[in-house]
Write a protein that holds these residues in place. Sequence first.
Motif, PDB file in Angstrom:
ATOM      1  N   LYS A 388      -2.924 104.080  -6.877  1.00  0.00           N
ATOM      2  CA  LYS A 388      -1.704 103.321  -7.142  1.00  0.00           C
ATOM      3  C   LYS A 388      -0.516 104.158  -6.713  1.00  0.00           C
ATOM      4  CE  LYS A 388      -0.975 104.953 -11.901  1.00  0.00           C
ATOM      5  NZ  LYS A 388      -0.842 104.566 -13.323  1.00  0.00           N
ATOM      6  N   LEU A 389       0.612 103.502  -6.519  1.00  0.00           N
ATOM      7  CA  LEU A 389       1.840 104.211  -6.206  1.00  0.00           C
ATOM      8  C   LEU A 389       2.293 105.031  -7.417  1.00  0.00           C
ATOM      9  CD1 LEU A 389       3.740 101.412  -4.255  1.00  0.00           C
ATOM     10  CD2 LEU A 389       2.957 103.607  -3.306  1.00  0.00           C
ATOM     11  N   LEU A 437      -3.017  95.697 -10.653  1.00  0.00           N
ATOM     12  CA  LEU A 437      -3.909  96.446 -11.529  1.00  0.00           C
ATOM     13  C   LEU A 437      -3.902  95.834 -12.929  1.00  0.00           C
ATOM     14  CD1 LEU A 437      -2.932 100.101 -10.495  1.00  0.00           C
ATOM     15  CD2 LEU A 437      -5.002  98.851  -9.830  1.00  0.00           C
ATOM     16  N   ASP A 438      -4.826  96.277 -13.754  1.00  0.00           N
ATOM     17  CA  ASP A 438      -4.904  95.769 -15.126  1.00  0.00           C
ATOM     18  C   ASP A 438      -4.297  96.729 -16.142  1.00  0.00           C
ATOM     19  OD1 ASP A 438      -6.111  93.342 -14.567  1.00  0.00           O
ATOM     20  OD2 ASP A 438      -8.135  94.158 -14.673  1.00  0.00           O
ATOM     21  N   GLU A 439      -3.777  97.840 -15.693  1.00  0.00           N
ATOM     22  CA  GLU A 439      -3.296  98.867 -16.616  1.00  0.00           C
ATOM     23  C   GLU A 439      -1.872  98.589 -17.091  1.00  0.00           C
ATOM     24  OE1 GLU A 439      -3.276 102.521 -14.360  1.00  0.00           O
ATOM     25  OE2 GLU A 439      -1.285 102.093 -13.573  1.00  0.00           O
ATOM     26  N   ARG A 440      -1.485  99.279 -18.131  1.00  0.00           N
ATOM     27  CA  ARG A 440      -0.099  99.341 -18.600  1.00  0.00           C
ATOM     28  C   ARG A 440       0.529  97.955 -18.737  1.00  0.00           C
ATOM     29  NH1 ARG A 440       2.707 101.525 -14.629  1.00  0.00           N
ATOM     30  NH2 ARG A 440       4.387 102.355 -15.910  1.00  0.00           N
ATOM     31  N   LEU A 442      -0.201  95.110 -17.354  1.00  0.00           N
ATOM     32  CA  LEU A 442      -0.233  94.182 -16.218  1.00  0.00           C
ATOM     33  C   LEU A 442      -1.247  93.062 -16.393  1.00  0.00           C
ATOM     34  CD1 LEU A 442       0.227  96.575 -13.164  1.00  0.00           C
ATOM     35  CD2 LEU A 442       1.676  94.619 -13.741  1.00  0.00           C
ATOM     36  N   ARG A 443      -2.321  93.329 -17.106  1.00  0.00           N
ATOM     37  CA  ARG A 443      -3.303  92.245 -17.280  1.00  0.00           C
ATOM     38  C   ARG A 443      -2.708  91.080 -18.066  1.00  0.00           C
ATOM     39  NH1 ARG A 443      -6.713  92.538 -22.045  1.00  0.00           N
ATOM     40  NH2 ARG A 443      -6.113  94.248 -23.432  1.00  0.00           N
ATOM     41  N   TYR A 444      -1.773  91.384 -18.969  1.00  0.00           N
ATOM     42  CA  TYR A 444      -1.104  90.306 -19.701  1.00  0.00           C
ATOM     43  C   TYR A 444      -0.114  89.567 -18.801  1.00  0.00           C
ATOM     44  CZ  TYR A 444      -2.951  92.755 -23.789  1.00  0.00           C
ATOM     45  OH  TYR A 444      -3.788  93.355 -24.707  1.00  0.00           O
ATOM     46  N   VAL A 445       0.539  90.309 -17.918  1.00  0.00           N
ATOM     47  CA  VAL A 445       1.451  89.670 -16.966  1.00  0.00           C
ATOM     48  C   VAL A 445       0.697  88.645 -16.133  1.00  0.00           C
ATOM     49  CG1 VAL A 445       2.901  90.056 -14.936  1.00  0.00           C
ATOM     50  CG2 VAL A 445       3.030  91.640 -16.873  1.00  0.00           C
ATOM     51  N   LYS A 446      -0.467  89.028 -15.665  1.00  0.00           N
ATOM     52  CA  LYS A 446      -1.267  88.124 -14.835  1.00  0.00           C
ATOM     53  C   LYS A 446      -1.809  86.944 -15.647  1.00  0.00           C
ATOM     54  CE  LYS A 446      -3.934  91.462 -13.271  1.00  0.00           C
ATOM     55  NZ  LYS A 446      -4.980  92.174 -12.495  1.00  0.00           N
TER      56      LYS A 446
END
Length: 748
Positions: A388-389, A437-440, A442-446
């Motif tokens: 990741k960046l 990604l699913d971290e931090r 982000l999985r909820y954002v998606k």
Amino acid sequence: MSIPLKIAIVSLLILLPSVKSNAQIKKSPSTTALPNLIQFVDPFIGTGGHGHVFLGANVPFGAVQLGPVNRSSGWDWCSGYHYSDSTIVGFSHTHLSGTGIGDLGDILVLPVSGKKKYALFNHHDEVVAPGYYSVYLRDDKIKVELTASERVGFHQYTFAKAGSSQISFNLQAGIGWDRPVQTAIKQLNDTTLVGYRYSTGWAADQRLFFTAIFSKKITGFSLADSSSVLNAIEATGKKLTATALFSVAANEQVKIKVGISPVSIENAAANIFAEIPHWDFNLTLNQAKDKWNKELGKVIIEAPIKTKRIFYTSLYHTMIAPSIFNDHNGDYRGTDKNIYHQPGFTNLTTFSLWDTYRAAHPLLTILQPERVKDVINSMLAIYQQQGKLPVWHLMGNETNTMVGNPAIMVVGDAILKGFTGFDKTLAYEAMKTTAILDERGLRYVKKYGYIPADSTVESVAMGLEYSIADWTVGQVAKYLGHADDYRYFNKRGGNYQNYFDKKTAFMRGRVSDNQWRMPFDPFQSIHRNDDFTEGNAWQYTWLVPQDVEGLITLMGGRRPFIKKLDSLFEVKGKLGAEASPDISGLIGQYAHGNEPSHHITYMYAYAAQPWKTATKVRYIMNELYSDRPDGLSGNEDVGQMSAWYVFSALGFYPLNPANGQYILGSPAVDKATIDLPAGKKFKIIVENNNLKNYYIQQVLLNGKLYDKSFLQHKDIVAGGSLEIKMGPVPSKTWGVSVGSLPFSTTRK
């Protein structure tokens, strides 16, 4: 961990004879044509209060930051030095500037004439300028002078008293969270020490190698591991300290060149021979001064002397980092701890991206365009090595500090501004991969389009930052012709709307589609289940730089938007019992001492009231920046606090960090000339500018009337002139028509 000392010895012995005498060194050509701008830089600015800036000797973007470390510690000593202190435990070769967390402080050197482990000093005995630091240690009667090249620290100690003196190398000490894991020192010969320091802290696995060459032969040498004295000239331990003894005449000088490397002892030595292959301290000092004058000279301003001091000190602060993280031959240690040779770019570190994506990196695209490719290539290498960046990258380590995906804005801005020298396909891949990604959170954002407040701490701040990043991915997707990705990420860029409660007109924590977190207090800043990062709802409600028009619509139009925005600068309220010290520089609830507020004053332009931007911006420049040690209203944050001033003093600011627009405000300079590639220049001429005339009346771009309240990046880098006429009352015509307003997305 491996012990590389013995492996390094043979290579070093081959290198050592190549050291040149002063007589063998050709003096660098005179650079007297450079303007003497370092005279306006006061490195003490920001060393008091909560500025946390680095004080010492370095060159622009150098790997070495050589400066004093105080005996005291704590939050205000995150750089190792605070103006309130009067003790020095040594001079270390790495420092952070303006951070809210302490780390580094590697290879701590202290000259003494007795057995004390620290020295006392007085500010009257300090002399500081870009590339130079000097202090007189009165008890020991030692004059300390420091300068540096990119990867080498150069010490010059003048011992007033004849007799036995000593210089200690402390590998135990670090700043802030930093603590040693394994250290090693060897006396290689009668003028050379070598070793390494592995440490953990904010950077979980930092590895630094060094070679130190003395100008005078060592007459005695001792080693200790913590308090245990070792009868050896070589040791590996956790808390090593070495002491080199010398017999000196009165007023004799002892010089030391310390090369550092993230790769090896041999490379540390090679850095010395490549960068300072002589013992001429003044030559190195003059070269350092020239480097600073060259970079500072990319903007020549005419302004009152106080404004010049604040401006050029601010510009200086923006060039301490990102810092070089490779050797002179190009070698560097990656995030994966592998060694990379000849990567084809200068690898960089110290990416305080949550702070610097807002203005410090956009400033590089104007003043340091040749370095942008190194910034992006460094980030793409990090992406390839860690998947990741970077978030907040330090010395080859991902710290994951702060929220969001701020590197996306930096990479996206470079692509959208047309920069070259990096793989755009890889860059877009890195942006997209990082965003899905699913971290931090982000999985909820998606899944939901928001981060439930009961699932993740700092959910609102995190979600709003993700929305900015996602919008940027969408814009790059559109630019590169990825239509499906554009639609997906552009929609995610609008997720900020899911945190806006129309009843309260604030961004706030959402638990579900139809339930807000309760209780809600817009003044509350810090508590156990905080929804914000170093802030509260008053400050974070405006964190929509990617779509100000959308925020205006959410608030019901221009009038309620302006009313709410006016209130931000006026309302008084208690911040909460555990308010973060980062919430500083308050005007009402606007907090200039912390980065989420930095764009807010410029939002008035979107609602056709640019004169209110002028009022607020001019007040902040006059009242929240000064030329005193406490001249910053909050942490410098690796250049961002100062980048705000540099932009604002020139008269414009990148409210949206990735759309190539700069909102006009209220310039503090009378004239400015920006040097651009290929001999181009962008000139700014401000007429009738004074403390009362801070409203823009008329603008001419390249001699033609210009009624827009923003500039385009392409207009600046093409070269030309910007003439701004100022007056004591707001203009009724400039910057207020529909066609004059800034906009968030590209219009075709």
